[in-house]
Design a protein around this motif. Sequence first.
Motif, PDB file in Angstrom:
ATOM      1  N   ALA A   1     -34.188  25.426  -3.688  1.00 21.64           N
ATOM      2  CA  ALA A   1     -33.374  24.436  -2.975  1.00 21.64           C
ATOM      3  C   ALA A   1     -32.111  24.147  -3.767  1.00 21.64           C
ATOM      4  CB  ALA A   1     -34.155  23.141  -2.757  1.00 21.64           C
ATOM      5  N   GLU A   2     -31.037  23.940  -3.044  1.00 23.02           N
ATOM      6  CA  GLU A   2     -29.785  23.461  -3.639  1.00 23.02           C
ATOM      7  C   GLU A   2     -29.451  22.147  -2.953  1.00 23.02           C
ATOM      8  OE1 GLU A   2     -25.162  24.773  -4.561  1.00 23.02           O
ATOM      9  OE2 GLU A   2     -26.569  26.203  -3.668  1.00 23.02           O
ATOM     10  N   ILE A   3     -29.442  21.078  -3.729  1.00 22.28           N
ATOM     11  CA  ILE A   3     -29.278  19.741  -3.151  1.00 22.28           C
ATOM     12  C   ILE A   3     -27.805  19.357  -3.294  1.00 22.28           C
ATOM     13  CG2 ILE A   3     -30.138  17.370  -3.182  1.00 22.28           C
ATOM     14  CD1 ILE A   3     -32.601  18.613  -4.714  1.00 22.28           C
ATOM     15  N   ASP A   4     -27.042  19.686  -2.270  1.00 20.68           N
ATOM     16  CA  ASP A   4     -25.586  19.528  -2.320  1.00 20.68           C
ATOM     17  C   ASP A   4     -25.068  18.781  -1.091  1.00 20.68           C
ATOM     18  OD1 ASP A   4     -26.132  21.455  -0.460  1.00 20.68           O
ATOM     19  OD2 ASP A   4     -24.738  22.954  -1.247  1.00 20.68           O
ATOM     20  N   PHE A   5     -25.836  17.803  -0.621  1.00 22.29           N
ATOM     21  CA  PHE A   5     -25.450  17.053   0.576  1.00 22.29           C
ATOM     22  C   PHE A   5     -25.783  15.585   0.378  1.00 22.29           C
ATOM     23  CE2 PHE A   5     -29.770  18.556   0.995  1.00 22.29           C
ATOM     24  CZ  PHE A   5     -30.462  17.469   1.480  1.00 22.29           C
ATOM     25  N   ASP A   6     -25.208  14.746   1.224  1.00 22.16           N
ATOM     26  CA  ASP A   6     -25.483  13.307   1.186  1.00 22.16           C
ATOM     27  C   ASP A   6     -26.661  13.006   2.110  1.00 22.16           C
ATOM     28  OD1 ASP A   6     -25.592  10.571   1.235  1.00 22.16           O
ATOM     29  OD2 ASP A   6     -23.587  10.272   2.075  1.00 22.16           O
ATOM     30  N   PRO A   7     -27.824  12.661   1.558  1.00 21.87           N
ATOM     31  CA  PRO A   7     -28.997  12.456   2.412  1.00 21.87           C
ATOM     32  C   PRO A   7     -28.899  11.225   3.304  1.00 21.87           C
ATOM     33  CG  PRO A   7     -29.486  11.842   0.150  1.00 21.87           C
ATOM     34  CD  PRO A   7     -28.129  12.473   0.135  1.00 21.87           C
ATOM     35  N   HIS A   8     -28.023  10.275   2.965  1.00 23.10           N
ATOM     36  CA  HIS A   8     -27.898   9.075   3.789  1.00 23.10           C
ATOM     37  C   HIS A   8     -27.188   9.366   5.108  1.00 23.10           C
ATOM     38  CE1 HIS A   8     -28.253   7.482  -0.372  1.00 23.10           C
ATOM     39  NE2 HIS A   8     -29.031   6.606   0.223  1.00 23.10           N
ATOM     40  N   SER A   9     -26.265  10.302   5.103  1.00 24.54           N
ATOM     41  CA  SER A   9     -25.521  10.610   6.326  1.00 24.54           C
ATOM     42  C   SER A   9     -25.991  11.892   6.998  1.00 24.54           C
ATOM     43  CB  SER A   9     -24.021  10.727   6.017  1.00 24.54           C
ATOM     44  OG  SER A   9     -23.780  11.751   5.060  1.00 24.54           O
ATOM     45  N   GLU A  10     -26.914  12.621   6.366  1.00 20.78           N
ATOM     46  CA  GLU A  10     -27.411  13.872   6.934  1.00 20.78           C
ATOM     47  C   GLU A  10     -28.300  13.593   8.145  1.00 20.78           C
ATOM     48  OE1 GLU A  10     -27.906  17.189   8.143  1.00 20.78           O
ATOM     49  OE2 GLU A  10     -26.873  17.307   6.197  1.00 20.78           O
ATOM     50  N   THR A  11     -27.922  14.118   9.306  1.00 25.87           N
ATOM     51  CA  THR A  11     -28.687  13.872  10.530  1.00 25.87           C
ATOM     52  C   THR A  11     -29.810  14.877  10.739  1.00 25.87           C
ATOM     53  OG1 THR A  11     -27.086  15.154  11.823  1.00 25.87           O
ATOM     54  CG2 THR A  11     -26.728  12.765  11.664  1.00 25.87           C
ATOM     55  N   ASP A  12     -29.808  15.972   9.991  1.00 25.07           N
ATOM     56  CA  ASP A  12     -30.835  17.003  10.123  1.00 25.07           C
ATOM     57  C   ASP A  12     -31.981  16.705   9.161  1.00 25.07           C
ATOM     58  OD1 ASP A  12     -32.383  19.235  10.389  1.00 25.07           O
ATOM     59  OD2 ASP A  12     -30.844  20.674   9.769  1.00 25.07           O
ATOM     60  N   LEU A  13     -33.065  16.147   9.676  1.00 20.38           N
ATOM     61  CA  LEU A  13     -34.204  15.819   8.813  1.00 20.38           C
ATOM     62  C   LEU A  13     -34.776  17.059   8.135  1.00 20.38           C
ATOM     63  CD1 LEU A  13     -36.264  13.659   7.824  1.00 20.38           C
ATOM     64  CD2 LEU A  13     -37.688  14.345   9.756  1.00 20.38           C
ATOM     65  N   ASN A  14     -34.717  18.205   8.819  1.00 20.37           N
ATOM     66  CA  ASN A  14     -35.240  19.429   8.236  1.00 20.37           C
ATOM     67  C   ASN A  14     -34.568  19.731   6.894  1.00 20.37           C
ATOM     68  OD1 ASN A  14     -36.937  21.814   8.452  1.00 20.37           O
ATOM     69  ND2 ASN A  14     -35.022  22.951   8.692  1.00 20.37           N
ATOM     70  N   ARG A  15     -33.289  19.404   6.791  1.00 21.41           N
ATOM     71  CA  ARG A  15     -32.568  19.653   5.542  1.00 21.41           C
ATOM     72  C   ARG A  15     -33.094  18.764   4.423  1.00 21.41           C
ATOM     73  NH1 ARG A  15     -25.977  19.686   4.585  1.00 21.41           N
ATOM     74  NH2 ARG A  15     -26.022  21.158   2.836  1.00 21.41           N
ATOM     75  N   LEU A  16     -33.413  17.515   4.763  1.00 25.54           N
ATOM     76  CA  LEU A  16     -33.982  16.613   3.752  1.00 25.54           C
ATOM     77  C   LEU A  16     -35.341  17.103   3.281  1.00 25.54           C
ATOM     78  CD1 LEU A  16     -31.725  14.743   4.989  1.00 25.54           C
ATOM     79  CD2 LEU A  16     -33.306  12.841   4.637  1.00 25.54           C
ATOM     80  N   ILE A  17     -36.212  17.414   4.219  1.00 25.35           N
ATOM     81  CA  ILE A  17     -37.578  17.767   3.857  1.00 25.35           C
ATOM     82  C   ILE A  17     -37.627  19.089   3.095  1.00 25.35           C
ATOM     83  CG2 ILE A  17     -39.876  18.280   4.741  1.00 25.35           C
ATOM     84  CD1 ILE A  17     -39.060  15.337   4.931  1.00 25.35           C
ATOM     85  N   THR A  18     -36.845  20.081   3.526  1.00 25.92           N
ATOM     86  CA  THR A  18     -36.889  21.373   2.863  1.00 25.92           C
ATOM     87  C   THR A  18     -36.235  21.339   1.483  1.00 25.92           C
ATOM     88  OG1 THR A  18     -34.912  22.075   4.082  1.00 25.92           O
ATOM     89  CG2 THR A  18     -37.055  22.714   4.981  1.00 25.92           C
TER      90      THR A  18
END
Length: 384
Positions: A292-309
Amino acid sequence: MKLFECQACGQPLYFENSRCESCGRRLGYLPSIQEISALEPGREGGWTALAQPDTPVRFCANAEHNACNWLISADGDGSYCRACRHNRTVPDLALEQNRERWRRLETAKRRLFYTLLRLDLPLATRSEDPQGLAFDFLADPAEKSPDGPSILTGHDNGLITINIAEADDAERERRRHGMGEPYRTLLGHFRHEIGHYFWNVLVRNDPSLDRFRQVFGDERRDYGEALRVHYARGPKEDWQDEFVSAYAASHPWEDFAETWAHYLHIVDTLETASAFGLKVRPGIRRGSELAAEIDFDPHSETDLNRLITAWLPLTFAVNSLNRSMGQPDLYPFVLAPAVIAKLGFIHERIHAWSGRGPGEGEGDHILKAVIGGLNSRVGAPQSA
């Protein structure tokens, strides 16, 4: 949480810092721009924040007790910051033990409010709404009188009561073992209880209530009886297949609150990982499936799949690090598909409120997409 640095000297800072250890400047948090700022003395006892020099500021009134480092506008009304204005009752601060415990509670509460503000969630006070958010921080009378009643931590129509004994590490550990909880922290308490509040705000009178009942169960079943059965008999067998914790299995309200707390755990920890530029690349045969590369803002990310993966590989990595130090797993939980569906419901409600998420009726599509995506991946082992 994001990373902070002193605007005067570049020293890395923690969210709780009130003074820069390098240049000695006073520090304060500006919730409007989500920054810890170095300060310089201003007019009439106020301060100039280097991160926002055009707006004179002053400290929250609770800074007098070394219980808050948040700033408010020098020209604004009120004496308390965005977090402290929700306090209804604090313990007797003439007692040193109460003062220290209350300060620890406030430290955890500010981290809670950081996330709530980042998610743009509604935070009405009691003066704005009779069922607005309020906190009672109460000392247990049993400490003075062994026969006195015990203060119960809980939520009631917007009022969150916290027994300040939870701020005592030894007492909290005793309760953790006594109640069979793998994870019990002050911040965890706040995140759980605020989940009850937001069930009322985001679900109770919303068209999504029917979908809530499909995902979590019918909250109209007797709550008191459900808790009595839970404490008398424990959770049902194989509860891990449907719930994030044993307590979540007791009643749909508790399931929602427990799952809400885990959603806040996830977004806050992922933001910290992103701020450090973390990448997970396990050097094993199947490591690519746990990368995984965690390079996004989880508060504004609308794709839950991106958070979980991103979350699954990260927790596998940090749990492994903890075990290398002889410590328990940092995140001793398994996110079964049914739990991820519940996280999806919460994710959709939060983003629907903020206007970032999908419109009404699209939630089921999101949940199916998330589960489908996860079924194609290898789940990270969460516990031994």
